[in-house]
Scaffold this motif. Structure first.
Motif, PDB file in Angstrom:
ATOM      1  N   ASP A 141       0.835  -1.208   0.000  1.00  0.00           N
ATOM      2  CA  ASP A 141       0.000   0.000   0.000  1.00  0.00           C
ATOM      3  C   ASP A 141       0.867   1.255   0.000  1.00  0.00           C
ATOM      4  O   ASP A 141       0.564   2.242  -0.679  1.00  0.00           O
ATOM      5  CB  ASP A 141      -0.936   0.022   1.213  1.00  0.00           C
ATOM      6  CG  ASP A 141      -2.019  -1.046   1.132  1.00  0.00           C
ATOM      7  OD1 ASP A 141      -2.253  -1.578   0.019  1.00  0.00           O
ATOM      8  OD2 ASP A 141      -2.611  -1.357   2.180  1.00  0.00           O
ATOM      9  N   ASN A 142       1.943   1.220   0.771  1.00  0.00           N
ATOM     10  CA  ASN A 142       2.868   2.361   0.809  1.00  0.00           C
ATOM     11  C   ASN A 142       3.578   2.527  -0.538  1.00  0.00           C
ATOM     12  O   ASN A 142       3.774   3.649  -1.005  1.00  0.00           O
ATOM     13  CB  ASN A 142       3.896   2.190   1.929  1.00  0.00           C
ATOM     14  CG  ASN A 142       3.275   2.276   3.297  1.00  0.00           C
ATOM     15  OD1 ASN A 142       2.270   2.953   3.502  1.00  0.00           O
ATOM     16  ND2 ASN A 142       3.854   1.571   4.254  1.00  0.00           N
ATOM     17  N   THR A 144       2.402   1.725  -3.414  1.00  0.00           N
ATOM     18  CA  THR A 144       1.409   2.291  -4.332  1.00  0.00           C
ATOM     19  C   THR A 144       1.302   3.797  -4.121  1.00  0.00           C
ATOM     20  O   THR A 144       1.267   4.569  -5.092  1.00  0.00           O
ATOM     21  CB  THR A 144       0.036   1.614  -4.128  1.00  0.00           C
ATOM     22  OG1 THR A 144       0.187   0.211  -4.363  1.00  0.00           O
ATOM     23  CG2 THR A 144      -1.014   2.190  -5.046  1.00  0.00           C
ATOM     24  N   ALA A 145       1.282   4.232  -2.884  1.00  0.00           N
ATOM     25  CA  ALA A 145       1.211   5.669  -2.591  1.00  0.00           C
ATOM     26  C   ALA A 145       2.462   6.392  -3.090  1.00  0.00           C
ATOM     27  O   ALA A 145       2.372   7.507  -3.632  1.00  0.00           O
ATOM     28  CB  ALA A 145       1.038   5.888  -1.085  1.00  0.00           C
ATOM     29  N   LYS A 149       2.520   9.343  -5.932  1.00  0.00           N
ATOM     30  CA  LYS A 149       3.161  10.639  -5.700  1.00  0.00           C
ATOM     31  C   LYS A 149       4.245  10.892  -6.752  1.00  0.00           C
ATOM     32  O   LYS A 149       4.382  12.012  -7.260  1.00  0.00           O
ATOM     33  CB  LYS A 149       3.746  10.677  -4.282  1.00  0.00           C
ATOM     34  CG  LYS A 149       4.343  11.987  -3.911  1.00  0.00           C
ATOM     35  CD  LYS A 149       3.286  13.050  -3.749  1.00  0.00           C
ATOM     36  CE  LYS A 149       3.914  14.339  -3.244  1.00  0.00           C
ATOM     37  NZ  LYS A 149       2.983  15.446  -3.254  1.00  0.00           N
ATOM     38  N   ILE A 174       6.045  10.231   2.699  1.00  0.00           N
ATOM     39  CA  ILE A 174       4.836   9.620   2.118  1.00  0.00           C
ATOM     40  C   ILE A 174       4.374   8.453   2.978  1.00  0.00           C
ATOM     41  O   ILE A 174       3.185   8.319   3.285  1.00  0.00           O
ATOM     42  CB  ILE A 174       5.109   9.167   0.663  1.00  0.00           C
ATOM     43  CG1 ILE A 174       5.379  10.386  -0.219  1.00  0.00           C
ATOM     44  CG2 ILE A 174       3.941   8.347   0.117  1.00  0.00           C
ATOM     45  CD1 ILE A 174       5.953  10.053  -1.583  1.00  0.00           C
ATOM     46  N   VAL A 175       5.315   7.617   3.388  1.00  0.00           N
ATOM     47  CA  VAL A 175       4.979   6.464   4.216  1.00  0.00           C
ATOM     48  C   VAL A 175       4.389   6.926   5.548  1.00  0.00           C
ATOM     49  O   VAL A 175       3.365   6.387   5.996  1.00  0.00           O
ATOM     50  CB  VAL A 175       6.215   5.560   4.431  1.00  0.00           C
ATOM     51  CG1 VAL A 175       5.945   4.490   5.472  1.00  0.00           C
ATOM     52  CG2 VAL A 175       6.627   4.939   3.106  1.00  0.00           C
ATOM     53  N   GLN A 178       0.910   8.076   4.986  1.00  0.00           N
ATOM     54  CA  GLN A 178       0.024   6.920   4.810  1.00  0.00           C
ATOM     55  C   GLN A 178      -0.318   6.307   6.159  1.00  0.00           C
ATOM     56  O   GLN A 178      -1.458   5.955   6.421  1.00  0.00           O
ATOM     57  CB  GLN A 178       0.687   5.854   3.932  1.00  0.00           C
ATOM     58  CG  GLN A 178       0.627   6.114   2.449  1.00  0.00           C
ATOM     59  CD  GLN A 178      -0.792   6.038   1.943  1.00  0.00           C
ATOM     60  OE1 GLN A 178      -1.394   7.051   1.637  1.00  0.00           O
ATOM     61  NE2 GLN A 178      -1.343   4.844   1.879  1.00  0.00           N
ATOM     62  N   LEU A 181      -2.848   8.281   7.997  1.00  0.00           N
ATOM     63  CA  LEU A 181      -4.194   8.089   7.459  1.00  0.00           C
ATOM     64  C   LEU A 181      -4.809   6.786   7.941  1.00  0.00           C
ATOM     65  O   LEU A 181      -6.017   6.673   8.105  1.00  0.00           O
ATOM     66  CB  LEU A 181      -4.166   8.086   5.923  1.00  0.00           C
ATOM     67  CG  LEU A 181      -3.869   9.416   5.249  1.00  0.00           C
ATOM     68  CD1 LEU A 181      -3.732   9.201   3.726  1.00  0.00           C
ATOM     69  CD2 LEU A 181      -4.963  10.431   5.538  1.00  0.00           C
ATOM     70  N   GLU A 182      -3.978   5.781   8.150  1.00  0.00           N
ATOM     71  CA  GLU A 182      -4.454   4.451   8.535  1.00  0.00           C
ATOM     72  C   GLU A 182      -4.675   4.312  10.041  1.00  0.00           C
ATOM     73  O   GLU A 182      -5.379   3.417  10.483  1.00  0.00           O
ATOM     74  CB  GLU A 182      -3.463   3.385   8.067  1.00  0.00           C
ATOM     75  CG  GLU A 182      -3.380   3.295   6.564  1.00  0.00           C
ATOM     76  CD  GLU A 182      -2.230   2.406   6.094  1.00  0.00           C
ATOM     77  OE1 GLU A 182      -1.554   1.790   6.932  1.00  0.00           O
ATOM     78  OE2 GLU A 182      -2.027   2.349   4.873  1.00  0.00           O
TER      79      GLU A 182
END
Length: 186
Positions: A141-142, A144-145, A149, A174-175, A178, A181-182
């Protein structure tokens, strides 16, 4: 070595796999020769298109093979449709296309500027590889983010080469974003 067109393939309006591989290999060899590089460079100096000279070289190779050059050139435009399921041939075809582009670029830039550009591309590739190695440490998931970006970064920079790189710090931001957000809020 003569690799002539068989009537079956000419009537089917396509070169055989062996003929294409011969062309690709011969073109790579011929265009690596100093006199041929000079021929292309001289043409560029005379305001001719480098691709016109590389096409002429391909036509010369077709003649050596006993293939009508117009037929051969027309077949090159159909390789990716006719042989789309032949992975090995498609790899050779794209190497052939890349080789032609490099030969043209070298003639247009000159040997020194071309060498500088190749060195820059090599360094950029190394940085990209290091970035990818660093990214592999993170969850899918990270990743993908990060890729999203990176895509946004490249689009906003109009796909400039340097925009295809992120530092470790940028990736970490970014990680962390993420993860924030989680994280469920109490």
């Amino acid at each position: 070595m003569s690799v002539s067109a068989t009537p079956d393939f000419q009537s089917a309006a396509m070169l055989s796999r062996d003929q294409l591989l011969h062309l690709f290999n011969r073109f790579s060899f011929v265009t690596s020769q100093p006199d041929v590089k000079r021929r292309i460079s001289d043409a560029v100096q005379d305001n001719q298109e480098a691709v016109a000279v590389t096409t002429a070289i391909q036509e010369e190779i077709f003649l050596e093979m006993g293939v009508d050059p117009r037929f051969g050139i027309a077949c090159l435009g159909k390789v990716n449709m006719v042989y789309e399921n032949d992975r090995d041939l498609m790899i050779h075809f794209y190497r052939f296309v890349a080789r032609e582009e490099m030969v043209c670029e070298e003639a247009e830039l000159g040997p020194e500027e071309f060498a500088e550009r190749m060195q820059f591309q090599h360094e950029l590739h190394e940085q990209q590889l290091e970035m990818l190695k660093h990214m592999r440490k993170f969850h899918q998931d990270n990743q993908t983010a990060i890729f999203e970006k990176l895509r946004q970064q490249m689009v906003s920079a109009n796909f400039e080469s340097g925009a295809s790189i992120m530092s470790s710090e940028q990736i970490q931001e970014i990680v962390c974003g993420q993860m924030a957000l989680e994280t469920p809020r109490a």
